[in-house]
Design an enzyme around this catalytic site. Structure first.
Site, PDB file in Angstrom:
ATOM      1  CE  LYS A 117      -9.344   5.033   1.525  1.00 18.92           C
ATOM      2  NZ  LYS A 117      -9.411   4.861   2.988  1.00 18.92           N
ATOM      3  CG  PHE A 138     -15.184  -3.372   0.522  1.00 17.40           C
ATOM      4  CD1 PHE A 138     -14.148  -4.177   0.102  1.00 17.40           C
ATOM      5  CD2 PHE A 138     -14.987  -2.580   1.641  1.00 17.40           C
ATOM      6  CE1 PHE A 138     -12.936  -4.204   0.762  1.00 17.40           C
ATOM      7  CE2 PHE A 138     -13.777  -2.593   2.319  1.00 17.40           C
ATOM      8  CZ  PHE A 138     -12.747  -3.409   1.875  1.00 17.40           C
ATOM      9  NE  ARG A 154       0.094  -0.410  -1.999  1.00 16.39           N
ATOM     10  CZ  ARG A 154      -0.816   0.110  -1.189  1.00 16.39           C
ATOM     11  NH1 ARG A 154      -2.023   0.377  -1.667  1.00 16.39           N
ATOM     12  NH2 ARG A 154      -0.533   0.372   0.071  1.00 16.39           N
ATOM     13  CE  LYS A 156      -4.711   5.531  -1.194  1.00 11.81           C
ATOM     14  NZ  LYS A 156      -4.105   5.300   0.148  1.00 11.81           N
TER      15      LYS A 156
END
Length: 310
Positions: A78, A150, A220, A226
């Site tokens: 991350k 990503f 979401r 994460k």
């Protein structure tokens, strides 16, 4: 086609008693089952070049459940950067506001939608933020910025295939600052925690886990997570609590409203300068915390930074 989405698809229909109507409704139902799971990706792909006025839609991560197995997920670092979404025409912040990038930067990007982070290096967020948020880009300063990609939101395929698509697309550009984020597989929870410790010990912020069979979807989802030593989240400043003792005449704590609507006092982590001139009411701040109370409030919360307006 991903089996999970197909098996979980359901269609509610009202069937007319007439045989022709029954056949027509059955065909509509079958079409919904076959096409439905792909609609979010297909809709985004169709509109990826549309409108510089509308907001970009981002896929957002939630906190990783500690007891969950990482099997079936790709794991990457991350990066503590600034989210940047390329729609094929302009670069946008996560909020959808257009990001002012140099012409050479934009010209090098491929004609497909990309999602990633602008990044200079570990521990360099403040420097990066100052560079990429200028209305008139500083060409020399931008030379140090990398675009770590990503995902490819407009590519209607499971994440594992989108990873390969990003790698091949960026490799063909031969641009040193345009890089695909490395995606790995870990075998179990112990290996995941070992990877997290190694990343953090080297100055990294944490890890991202993305379900390999998941289609892209905005907002979401249960596909993107994460993982950090201490979780963090954002809240809005709705008040200032006066300080006492040494802090008399200054701000003792920020009154922060969470996404749930709950409020709490955030005092730990504020510098003396921030107590003298605290983030204004309406500002969004990021804070870390260890866990939650039984009522859902963050426990041992500590101020991290003000989220720059986008």
């Amino acid at each position: 086609m991903p089996t999970r989405e197909f098996e979980n698809a359901s269609v509610t229909q009202q069937v007319d008693s007439h045989p022709k109507a029954q056949g027509l409704n059955r065909r509509h139902a079958l079409g919904s089952l076959l096409i439905g799971p792909w609609l979010p990706c297909l809709a985004w792909a169709q509109n990826e070049r549309v409108s510089t006025q509308g907001k970009s839609r981002a896929q957002l991560a939630t906190s990783w459940p500690p007891s969950r197995s990482p099997q079936g997920f790709f794991v990457s670092e991350k990066f503590d950067g600034v989210r940047a979404i390329w729609d094929g025409q302009v670069v946008r912040f996560r909020s959808g506001r257009v990001l002012s990038a140099p012409s050479w930067f934009v010209a090098a990007l491929p004609e497909v939608a990309l999602d990633g982070e602008l990044w200079i290096g570990r521990g360099q967020f403040d420097l990066l933020s100052g560079v990429v948020r200028k209305e008139v880009p500083d060409d020399a300063a931008w030379r140090a910025v990398k675009y770590l990609v990503f995902d490819a939101p407009g590519h209607a395929a499971p994440f594992a295939e989108r990873v390969r698509f990003v790698q091949s697309t960026l490799a063909s550009k031969h641009v040193s600052w345009l890089m695909a984020v490395t995606q790995d597989v870990v075998t179990d929870t112990l290996a995941l925690q070992t990877r997290l410790k190694q990343t953090v010990s080297q100055g990294g912020e944490g890890l991202v886990l993305h379900r390999s069979d998941a289609l892209w979807h905005p907002g979401r989802t249960d596909a993107l997570y994460k993982l950090k030593p201490e979780p963090d989240e954002e809240g809005q400043v709705v008040g200032h609590q006066p300080g006492k003792g040494r802090l008399k005449g200054q701000t003792g704590a920020l009154i922060v409203k969470m996404s749930s609507g709950q409020r709490f006092a955030l005092g730990s982590g504020l510098s003396d300068a921030q107590r003298r001139e605290p983030p204004p009411i309406g500002a969004w701040v990021t804070y870390r915390y260890r866990d939650r109370t039984s009522s859902g409030l963050p426990r041992f919360a500590s101020f991290l930074r003000v989220r720059d307006p986008e």
